[in-house]
Scaffold this active site. Structure first.
Site, mmCIF file in Angstrom:
data_model
loop_
_atom_site.group_PDB
_atom_site.id
_atom_site.type_symbol
_atom_site.label_atom_id
_atom_site.label_comp_id
_atom_site.label_asym_id
_atom_site.label_seq_id
_atom_site.Cartn_x
_atom_site.Cartn_y
_atom_site.Cartn_z
ATOM 1 N N HIS A 232 0.822 -1.218 0.000
ATOM 2 C CA HIS A 232 0.000 0.000 0.000
ATOM 3 C C HIS A 232 0.863 1.277 0.000
ATOM 4 C CE1 HIS A 232 -3.399 -2.568 1.003
ATOM 5 N NE2 HIS A 232 -2.800 -2.978 2.101
HETATM 6 C C1 BDR Z 1 -3.093 1.049 5.225
HETATM 7 O O1 BDR Z 1 -3.350 0.585 6.555
HETATM 8 C C2 BDR Z 1 -2.163 0.252 7.202
HETATM 9 O O2 BDR Z 1 -2.273 -0.966 7.880
HETATM 10 C C3 BDR Z 1 -1.078 0.245 6.160
HETATM 11 O O3 BDR Z 1 0.135 0.701 6.714
HETATM 12 C C4 BDR Z 1 -1.584 1.174 5.092
HETATM 13 O O4 BDR Z 1 -1.206 2.501 5.337
HETATM 14 C C5 BDR Z 1 -3.738 0.073 4.253
HETATM 15 O O5 BDR Z 1 -5.123 0.044 4.466
#
Ligand code: BDR
Ligand code: CA
Length: 302
Positions: A232
Site C-alpha cells: 500500500h
Molecule cells: C493502510 O493501513 C495500514 O495498515 C497500512 O500501513 C496502510 O497505510 C492500508 O489500508
C-alpha cells in the site's frame, strides 16, 4: 533535475517502513525535509521508534523525525495485529542512532508548509490526524502544500470493514477535514494498491537484492504478507518517483463520519455526478514496473 521537497507522515507499519526505505534510497529525486509519526497500525511510541530504526537501517539518522498525535481526533485508537505486535513483524532492526527532533510534529508540519508555500509535497501513509490537526491550527495550511499524496480509502471494498479502509477508518474525522480542505489531493486507495499484492515470488524478488535493508524488508514481509495485504504505502513514494507507472481520474471524494456501519468509507463520485472534483484518484499501476523500482532502490541502501 530539481529535487522534490517532501515530508512523510507515517505509522510504521511494515508497508510504511518499505515506503520510507524507498524514499531514503532516492536522494537524487527526493529531499526529505522531515518525517512525522502518528498512531495508527500500532501506538505512537512504537511508530516513532520504528521510524527511527528504519532511518538507522538506511544510514539516514540525519533526517529529522518528529512525533505527532498519539490518538485520533474524536475517537479511540484502533490498532491492528497485521504488522505484528511491534509493527515491523519482529524484524531485527538496529536501535535508533539519533533522538527525536521534536515531539510536536503538527507544529513542524505547520511551520514547514507555511515557510515554503507551493513547494512541499506531503506524503501521508497513515491516519490523517497530524495534517488534520494542522488544519485546526491554520485552516489553509494544506493549501500551502504543492500536493498531498496519501494512501487511504478505496473506491471498492474496504479492508477493516466491508466499506472502510484502515487509515480512514482509524480517523474518519481527520480524513474528512483533509478532503474538504481545498488542497491538491492525490488519493491512492485499496482499489489501486491491491494491484501490487505481496506474494512469495515478490518476497523472493526482494530478498534476492541481498542488501541488509532488503533482507530486513524480507523479514518484515514474511509476517505482513500473509493476509489481505499489499504494497500500500510504497505506492505513494513510487508515484513521486515514476508517475508514469500510474494513471487515474479526477473525482469528488467525501468521507462517511455519521453512519456507524459505513464509518470511514470514502465515497468517490465522478465529476459528472458531483459537479466538481477535489482529488486525483489513482486507479491503475504497472505492478512489474513498481517492483522493479522498489528492488533497484533497495539495492542502493546499506
Ligand atoms: C493502510 O493501513 C495500514 O495498515 C497500512 O500501513 C496502510 O497505510 C492500508 O489500508
Ligand atoms: Ca501506513
Amino acid at each position: 533535475m530539481a529535487r522534490t521537497p517532501i515530508i512523510i507522515d507515517c505509522d510504521p507499519g511494515v508497508d510504511d517502513a518499505l515506503a520510507l526505505l524507498l524514499a531514503l534510497a532516492s536522494p537524487d529525486e527526493l529531499d526529505i525535509l522531515g518525517i512525522t509519526a502518528v498512531a495508527g497500525n500500532v501506538t505512537l511510541a512504537k511508530t516513532q521508534y520504528n521510524a527511527q530504526r528504519i532511518l538507522t537501517l538506511a544510514a539516514r539518522a540525519d533526517v529529522p523525525l518528529h512525533a505527532g498525535s498519539a490518538s485520533p481526533m474524536l475517537i479511540d485508537l484502533h490498532t491492528t495485529e497485521v504488522h505484528g505486535g511491534d509493527g515491523v513483524g519482529g524484524a531485527a532492526l538496529p536501535e535508533p542512532a539519533a533522538p527525536l527532533a521534536s515531539v510536536n510534529g503538527v507544529a513542524f508540519l505547520n511551520d514547514s508548509l507555511s515557510a515554503r508555500p507551493g513547494e512541499i509535497t506531503l506524503c501521508c501513509l497513515g491516519p490523517l490526524t497530524n495534517p488534520a490537526l494542522a488544519i485546526t491550527n491554520r485552516k489553509n495550511v494544506l493549501g500551502d502544500a504543492r500536493q498531498v499524496v496519501m494512501m487511504g480509502g478505496s473506491s471498492e471494498r474496504g479492508n477493516v470493514t466491508e466499506h472502510a479502509e484502515f487509515n480512514f477508518f482509524v480517523d474518519p474525522h481527520a480524513a474528512r477535514l483533509v478532503f474538504l480542505s481545498g488542497a491538491e489531493l492525490v488519493m491512492i486507495g485499496l482499489n489501486l494498491t491491491r494491484q501490487v499484492p505481496i506474494t512469495d515470488a515478490r518476497i523472493a524478488q526482494i530478498a534476492a537484492v541481498g542488501t541488509k535493508s532488503a533482507l530486513a524488508a524480507q523479514q518484515m514481509l514474511e509476517v505482513y504478507g500473509r493476509g489481505d495485504t499489499a504494497m500500500h504505502d510504497p505506492c505513494v513514494i513510487a508515484y513521486l518517483l515514476q508517475p508514469e507507472l500510474f494513471s487515474g481520474h479526477r473525482a469528488w471524494v467525501d468521507i462517511e463520519v455519521n453512519n456507524a456501519e459505513h464509518i470511514g468509507q470514502s465515497i468517490v463520485k465522478d465529476i459528472s455526478e458531483a459537479g466538481a472534483a477535489n482529488a486525483l484518484v489513482l486507479d491503475k499501476v504497472d505492478a512489474d514496473g513498481f517492483f522493479e523500482l522498489l528492488c533497484e532502490r533497495l539495492g542502493r541502501l546499506p
